[in-house]
Each structure stands twice: as structure tokens, then as C-alpha cells.
Write a protein that holds these residues in place. Sequence first.
Motif, PDB file in Angstrom:
ATOM      1  N   UNK A 160     -15.846  18.475 -48.269  1.00  0.00           N
ATOM      2  CA  UNK A 160     -16.458  18.793 -49.559  1.00  0.00           C
ATOM      3  C   UNK A 160     -17.455  17.717 -49.974  1.00  0.00           C
ATOM      4  N   UNK A 161     -18.618  18.160 -50.488  1.00  0.00           N
ATOM      5  CA  UNK A 161     -19.632  17.269 -51.064  1.00  0.00           C
ATOM      6  C   UNK A 161     -20.111  17.872 -52.378  1.00  0.00           C
ATOM      7  N   UNK A 162     -20.586  16.993 -53.290  1.00  0.00           N
ATOM      8  CA  UNK A 162     -21.223  17.493 -54.492  1.00  0.00           C
ATOM      9  C   UNK A 162     -22.283  16.506 -54.964  1.00  0.00           C
ATOM     10  N   UNK A 163     -23.344  17.067 -55.540  1.00  0.00           N
ATOM     11  CA  UNK A 163     -24.403  16.272 -56.148  1.00  0.00           C
ATOM     12  C   UNK A 163     -24.181  16.205 -57.653  1.00  0.00           C
ATOM     13  N   UNK A 217     -21.588  12.763 -53.637  1.00  0.00           N
ATOM     14  CA  UNK A 217     -20.188  12.347 -53.661  1.00  0.00           C
ATOM     15  C   UNK A 217     -19.387  13.143 -52.632  1.00  0.00           C
ATOM     16  N   UNK A 218     -18.361  12.510 -52.103  1.00  0.00           N
ATOM     17  CA  UNK A 218     -17.446  13.185 -51.185  1.00  0.00           C
ATOM     18  C   UNK A 218     -16.098  12.472 -51.239  1.00  0.00           C
ATOM     19  N   UNK A 219     -14.981  13.181 -51.048  1.00  0.00           N
ATOM     20  CA  UNK A 219     -13.679  12.500 -51.023  1.00  0.00           C
ATOM     21  C   UNK A 219     -13.572  11.531 -49.840  1.00  0.00           C
ATOM     22  N   UNK A 220     -12.898  10.420 -50.064  1.00  0.00           N
ATOM     23  CA  UNK A 220     -12.669   9.454 -49.007  1.00  0.00           C
ATOM     24  C   UNK A 220     -11.589   9.962 -48.048  1.00  0.00           C
ATOM     25  N   UNK A 236     -11.534  14.640 -56.273  1.00  0.00           N
ATOM     26  CA  UNK A 236     -12.257  14.970 -57.502  1.00  0.00           C
ATOM     27  C   UNK A 236     -11.382  15.908 -58.329  1.00  0.00           C
ATOM     28  N   UNK A 237     -11.381  15.687 -59.622  1.00  0.00           N
ATOM     29  CA  UNK A 237     -10.605  16.551 -60.509  1.00  0.00           C
ATOM     30  C   UNK A 237     -11.318  17.886 -60.691  1.00  0.00           C
ATOM     31  N   UNK A 238     -10.560  18.885 -61.125  1.00  0.00           N
ATOM     32  CA  UNK A 238     -11.169  20.191 -61.394  1.00  0.00           C
ATOM     33  C   UNK A 238     -12.226  20.070 -62.482  1.00  0.00           C
ATOM     34  N   UNK A 239     -11.956  19.252 -63.467  1.00  0.00           N
ATOM     35  CA  UNK A 239     -12.921  19.055 -64.557  1.00  0.00           C
ATOM     36  C   UNK A 239     -14.245  18.520 -64.031  1.00  0.00           C
ATOM     37  N   UNK A 240     -14.188  17.528 -63.146  1.00  0.00           N
ATOM     38  CA  UNK A 240     -15.424  16.901 -62.665  1.00  0.00           C
ATOM     39  C   UNK A 240     -16.155  17.743 -61.628  1.00  0.00           C
ATOM     40  N   UNK A 260     -23.746  19.226 -60.200  1.00  0.00           N
ATOM     41  CA  UNK A 260     -25.030  19.935 -60.210  1.00  0.00           C
ATOM     42  C   UNK A 260     -25.111  20.897 -59.023  1.00  0.00           C
ATOM     43  N   UNK A 261     -24.630  20.441 -57.871  1.00  0.00           N
ATOM     44  CA  UNK A 261     -24.608  21.268 -56.657  1.00  0.00           C
ATOM     45  C   UNK A 261     -23.344  20.923 -55.871  1.00  0.00           C
ATOM     46  N   UNK A 262     -22.838  21.906 -55.128  1.00  0.00           N
ATOM     47  CA  UNK A 262     -21.637  21.725 -54.301  1.00  0.00           C
ATOM     48  C   UNK A 262     -21.910  22.334 -52.935  1.00  0.00           C
TER      49      UNK A 262
END
Length: 285
Positions: free
Chosen positions: A194-197, A203-206, A237-241, A246-248
Motif C-alpha cells: 500500500x502507498x498513498x500521497x 507514504x507506505x507502511x514499514x 495507517x489509521x482508517x481516518x488518515x 490525496x491519492x492511493x
Amino acid sequence: MTASNTNYCCFDGHLIPVDSVKITTANRAFRYGDSVFETIRCFGNRPFALGEHYSRIKRAMQATGMEPDSLPTCDVLEKKIESLINRNRYFISSRVRLMVFRKDGGLYTPATDQSSYLLEATPIDQSTFEMNEKGLVAGIFRDMGKSPDVLSPYKTGSALLYVMAAKYKQRNNLTECFIVNTNGMIIESISSNLFWFKNDKLYTPTIASGCVDGIMRRQVIALARNLNIEVFEMPGVSEENIRKADEIFVTNAIQGIQWVVGIDDLRYFNIKTKQLYLEFIKSIN
């Protein structure tokens, strides 16, 4: 498929019809999920990023206590993959699955740490990685959590968590599904990282969060940094965040980069994701 309509696999180095594989009820992968695997994208008869796949499965064998030297060298394995693809005549593109499992014997305690391996191939029509035109619609599977541990970075035969998440996706008419760890943080999807902008940062989980140490994950992180995109590895990453992203997008070694258009009623762009995808295609051609 071959002219005789017979599909072939490679079992311990021997090309044989898939229906001729002799696996008994004593097989430890069947009994205990005592196996690890890789899925490898091949273009023509050439496996993509084979060295990285090979390194990861050797680490997985060490983590599970299998004897790493019971697997052929990377060069030998590459030749076996090429022979398998040629035999099946999958000349455009294919998905090769390498499964390594401990040899028969013992109950929970193995009688040996030597292993066997199986190579299987299925054809893919696309001659390169293609980003999806229609974005994925994702949900979050919370009935089970993935534990971060010594095996969580690897693909193993103990995959019921992913099966249950896939059934959740199916029941809810989704095209993607996120998985949480035992801390309740989103860390990956059923078969992808998973990645997100957010605010031009990626960002990505470690890996320590429990996600698979993905081959494409490493490639995307390296590419983004080469493009001077700031990359942050997070403890999930939390569901809220994730909803505020902006993009996933998600990545794996078979499909490359796939963008997510929505979570529930929220919708996301894919402008930066598409730019990253185009740079990735440029970097491998």
C-alpha cells in the motif's frame, strides 16, 4: 498453451505435465502450510527482478528453518523458468509461481529441513505492466489482524488471513481490500503493498508493521526517491488518515502499480500515481 493442449510445470528441476505431479497426503505444504512462495512476472521468457525474488525466498527459507542450499542457484532457476515458459509457449508474458516446501516426514516437528520446489506458469496477455484504467474500490477487513513477526515479510502457505479478506471483498462487491495488523493499523492489501500521497509526499507502511517485503514496493520507493519525492515509511495507517489521502495505490510484482479510486463513498485522484507509473515504465524499458 502447448499444441497438445497440455500445461507443463517444473517439479524439482523436471518438466512434467501438471497432472503428473506426484504429491501425497504426507506433503507438508498440504498438511501444515509448511511452504513459502514467490510470484514472478515474466516478459517473453525472461523473469523480471528474479534476483530480488530469489533473495527473498532464500530469506524466507532461512526464517522457516528450511535448508536454503536445497534450492538451486539463481542462474539454474532462471534457466528452468525459461524452459518452462518455452515448453508452454507463453511468449508474450506470464505469471510464474515458485513454491518451496519442506520434504515429507514428521508431524509438527519436521523429519528433515531439505526442500522440494515447484514452478508453475500461467499466461498474461499484456506485454508490459499496465496501470488500471478503472480505479479500484477498496474496503477494510477487520475480522482478523496480521501479526508483525519473523514470517510476516514473506509469502507463506499459511494464507487463511488473505483468503478470508478475499471472501470479504467478494461479499461486499469490492475490487480491493485492505488488511490491518494486530494493532489495528492498515498495512497492505490482499496481494499488494500500500502507498498513498498526501501533500506531495509519498507514504507506505514499514516492513516492521507486518506487511510483505514486496519486490515492487522496493522498486517504487527507490524510483520515487530518485525523482526527489519524499518517501516516509510509517507504522501502518489509521482508517481516518487513509481516508484523508490525496491519492492511493497498491503495488505487486505481477500487476505493477494499480490506483485506488475509492473507499466507501470517498473518491481519489490518480495524477501523481500515473506520473509515477509512467516513470516506472520508462525506467524498465
